[in-house]
Design a protein around this motif. Structure first.
Motif, PDB file in Angstrom:
ATOM      1  N   GLY A   1       9.509  -9.309  -0.906  1.00 26.55           N
ATOM      2  CA  GLY A   1       8.064  -9.165  -1.029  1.00 26.55           C
ATOM      3  C   GLY A   1       7.500  -8.236   0.026  1.00 26.55           C
ATOM      4  O   GLY A   1       6.626  -7.403  -0.242  1.00 26.55           O
ATOM      5  N   LEU A   2       7.992  -8.365   1.264  1.00 25.73           N
ATOM      6  CA  LEU A   2       7.561  -7.485   2.348  1.00 25.73           C
ATOM      7  C   LEU A   2       7.937  -6.035   2.053  1.00 25.73           C
ATOM      8  O   LEU A   2       7.155  -5.108   2.297  1.00 25.73           O
ATOM      9  CB  LEU A   2       8.195  -7.938   3.661  1.00 25.73           C
ATOM     10  N   PHE A   3       9.125  -5.843   1.496  1.00 24.37           N
ATOM     11  CA  PHE A   3       9.582  -4.492   1.137  1.00 24.37           C
ATOM     12  C   PHE A   3       8.641  -3.869   0.110  1.00 24.37           C
ATOM     13  O   PHE A   3       8.267  -2.688   0.223  1.00 24.37           O
ATOM     14  CB  PHE A   3      11.007  -4.574   0.590  1.00 24.37           C
ATOM     15  N   VAL A   4       8.248  -4.643  -0.899  1.00 25.58           N
ATOM     16  CA  VAL A   4       7.328  -4.132  -1.923  1.00 25.58           C
ATOM     17  C   VAL A   4       5.983  -3.761  -1.301  1.00 25.58           C
ATOM     18  O   VAL A   4       5.411  -2.701  -1.601  1.00 25.58           O
ATOM     19  CB  VAL A   4       7.132  -5.167  -3.050  1.00 25.58           C
ATOM     20  N   ILE A   5       5.476  -4.614  -0.411  1.00 23.38           N
ATOM     21  CA  ILE A   5       4.189  -4.341   0.244  1.00 23.38           C
ATOM     22  C   ILE A   5       4.262  -3.069   1.085  1.00 23.38           C
ATOM     23  O   ILE A   5       3.347  -2.216   1.051  1.00 23.38           O
ATOM     24  CB  ILE A   5       3.772  -5.548   1.111  1.00 23.38           C
ATOM     25  N   VAL A   6       5.350  -2.915   1.838  1.00 26.71           N
ATOM     26  CA  VAL A   6       5.503  -1.731   2.699  1.00 26.71           C
ATOM     27  C   VAL A   6       5.603  -0.463   1.866  1.00 26.71           C
ATOM     28  O   VAL A   6       4.955   0.553   2.180  1.00 26.71           O
ATOM     29  CB  VAL A   6       6.741  -1.894   3.607  1.00 26.71           C
ATOM     30  N   THR A   7       6.390  -0.497   0.792  1.00 23.03           N
ATOM     31  CA  THR A   7       6.537   0.706  -0.043  1.00 23.03           C
ATOM     32  C   THR A   7       5.217   1.051  -0.735  1.00 23.03           C
ATOM     33  O   THR A   7       4.868   2.225  -0.875  1.00 23.03           O
ATOM     34  CB  THR A   7       7.650   0.524  -1.083  1.00 23.03           C
ATOM     35  N   LEU A   8       4.474   0.027  -1.161  1.00 22.23           N
ATOM     36  CA  LEU A   8       3.160   0.275  -1.765  1.00 22.23           C
ATOM     37  C   LEU A   8       2.209   0.912  -0.746  1.00 22.23           C
ATOM     38  O   LEU A   8       1.477   1.859  -1.072  1.00 22.23           O
ATOM     39  CB  LEU A   8       2.568  -1.031  -2.275  1.00 22.23           C
ATOM     40  N   ALA A   9       2.224   0.396   0.468  1.00 21.39           N
ATOM     41  CA  ALA A   9       1.349   0.934   1.515  1.00 21.39           C
ATOM     42  C   ALA A   9       1.711   2.376   1.847  1.00 21.39           C
ATOM     43  O   ALA A   9       0.826   3.239   1.997  1.00 21.39           O
ATOM     44  CB  ALA A   9       1.435   0.056   2.759  1.00 21.39           C
ATOM     45  N   LEU A  10       3.003   2.656   1.953  1.00 21.40           N
ATOM     46  CA  LEU A  10       3.437   4.021   2.256  1.00 21.40           C
ATOM     47  C   LEU A  10       3.089   4.967   1.120  1.00 21.40           C
ATOM     48  O   LEU A  10       2.665   6.105   1.346  1.00 21.40           O
ATOM     49  CB  LEU A  10       4.944   4.041   2.528  1.00 21.40           C
ATOM     50  N   ARG A  11       3.281   4.484  -0.114  1.00 23.55           N
ATOM     51  CA  ARG A  11       2.940   5.345  -1.259  1.00 23.55           C
ATOM     52  C   ARG A  11       1.451   5.645  -1.286  1.00 23.55           C
ATOM     53  O   ARG A  11       1.034   6.780  -1.561  1.00 23.55           O
ATOM     54  CB  ARG A  11       3.360   4.663  -2.574  1.00 23.55           C
ATOM     55  N   SER A  12       0.634   4.669  -0.982  1.00 20.17           N
ATOM     56  CA  SER A  12      -0.814   4.873  -0.956  1.00 20.17           C
ATOM     57  C   SER A  12      -1.203   5.843   0.161  1.00 20.17           C
ATOM     58  O   SER A  12      -2.144   6.637   0.019  1.00 20.17           O
ATOM     59  CB  SER A  12      -1.535   3.539  -0.766  1.00 20.17           C
ATOM     60  N   ALA A  13      -0.474   5.790   1.273  1.00 19.86           N
ATOM     61  CA  ALA A  13      -0.788   6.676   2.391  1.00 19.86           C
ATOM     62  C   ALA A  13      -0.452   8.135   2.090  1.00 19.86           C
ATOM     63  O   ALA A  13      -1.064   9.047   2.646  1.00 19.86           O
ATOM     64  CB  ALA A  13      -0.013   6.224   3.634  1.00 19.86           C
ATOM     65  N   VAL A  14       0.505   8.339   1.168  1.00 26.32           N
ATOM     66  CA  VAL A  14       0.913   9.706   0.832  1.00 26.32           C
ATOM     67  C   VAL A  14      -0.178  10.430   0.052  1.00 26.32           C
ATOM     68  O   VAL A  14      -0.431  11.619   0.262  1.00 26.32           O
ATOM     69  CB  VAL A  14       2.230   9.689   0.019  1.00 26.32           C
ATOM     70  N   GLY A  15      -0.831   9.725  -0.861  1.00 25.39           N
ATOM     71  CA  GLY A  15      -1.857  10.376  -1.665  1.00 25.39           C
ATOM     72  C   GLY A  15      -2.102   9.639  -2.958  1.00 25.39           C
ATOM     73  O   GLY A  15      -1.596   8.528  -3.166  1.00 25.39           O
ATOM     74  N   SER A  16      -2.880  10.248  -3.851  1.00 25.42           N
ATOM     75  CA  SER A  16      -3.248   9.601  -5.106  1.00 25.42           C
ATOM     76  C   SER A  16      -2.052   9.442  -6.031  1.00 25.42           C
ATOM     77  O   SER A  16      -1.122  10.243  -6.028  1.00 25.42           O
ATOM     78  CB  SER A  16      -4.341  10.405  -5.812  1.00 25.42           C
ATOM     79  N   TRP A  17      -2.122   8.379  -6.852  1.00 30.32           N
ATOM     80  CA  TRP A  17      -1.064   8.103  -7.815  1.00 30.32           C
ATOM     81  C   TRP A  17      -1.246   8.970  -9.052  1.00 30.32           C
ATOM     82  O   TRP A  17      -2.342   9.437  -9.357  1.00 30.32           O
ATOM     83  CB  TRP A  17      -1.092   6.625  -8.211  1.00 30.32           C
ATOM     84  N   SER A  18      -0.151   9.162  -9.793  1.00 32.68           N
ATOM     85  CA  SER A  18      -0.194   9.963 -11.015  1.00 32.68           C
ATOM     86  C   SER A  18       0.720   9.335 -12.059  1.00 32.68           C
ATOM     87  O   SER A  18       1.382   8.330 -11.800  1.00 32.68           O
ATOM     88  CB  SER A  18       0.248  11.402 -10.730  1.00 32.68           C
TER      89      SER A  18
END
Length: 221
Positions: free
Chosen positions: A33-50
């Motif tokens: 669960g922590l891994f999913v949260i961290v990857t989501l946070a990092l992805r959001s920090a990179v930029g907008s989703w597509s």
């Protein structure tokens, strides 16, 4: 390892609420669960989703059933071998044999913490520093993490006395029970029974002979 009792055995679990409570006590689902949260946070920090991110999440989920089949068959079921006069018997294979001997012991159902603490930093490093495009790579890891969480929950639930009504879970229950109690050479998938049918390890149970090595996997110790 402490002796298992009727109270600590997963055979005492008969409903989803009790199963979820028992499952969540272990560190493995928390780490995933922590891994999913961290990857989501990092992805959001990179930029907008597509739309590409959505495809990568789906790809991460789709890869998991084939990976689990491959690792289950060729890594977890490996037998001790002699190499240069020394016996090679990896811990993960010994742990899996222990799981077959005691399929209702909860701590042997979930993945050990070292798997996550070793693999997660490597995957995150590859996605952040080595991938050509961080965004899609991290999105793929989000899907991979969600698939891992589904695996941990499904595998734990199969080793209880819950009677699922959902056809998906009914199929998984039957296949995994066949692997444990009919023939250990088949039904390697945990989360998708069609992978076994596709790869030739999902035969008709009635036409499959019973194996005397379901509990020991053909190893004396």
């Amino acid at each position: 390892m402490n002796p298992i009792t009727p109270e600590t055995s997963t055979r005492a679990i008969e409903d989803y609420r009790t199963a979820l409570r028992a499952w969540s006590r272990h560190s493995s689902p928390r780490l995933i669960g922590l891994f999913v949260i961290v990857t989501l946070a990092l992805r959001s920090a990179v930029g907008s989703w597509s739309a590409i991110d959505a495809l990568m999440v789906a790809l991460g989920i789709a890869i998991w059933p084939f990976m689990e089949w491959f690792l289950h068959k060729y890594a977890l079921h490996i037998r001790p071998r002699t190499l240069f006069g020394r016996t090679v018997d990896p811990e993960f294979a010994r742990r899996h044999r222990a799981h077959h001997r005691e399929p209702w012991r909860p701590e042997l159902i979930v993945l050990p913490p070292y798997v996550h603490l070793t693999l997660a930093p490597v995957l995150l490093a590859l996605a952040w520093w080595a991938a050509p495009d961080r965004g899609p790579a991290l999105a793929g890891l989000v899907g991979f993490g969600l698939a891992a969480l589904n695996y941990e929950w499904t595998h734990f639930m199969v080793h209880t006395r819950i009677q699922p009504r959902n056809r998906y879970y009914q199929g998984l229950f039957r296949a995994h029970r066949m692997h444990h109690f009919r023939n250990e050479n088949y039904w390697y998938g945990f989360t998708l029974t069609s992978v076994d049918r596709l790869l030739g390890t999902g035969p008709d149970p009635e036409a499959t002979p019973r194996s005397p090595h379901c509990r020991d996997l053909g190893v004396d110790h």
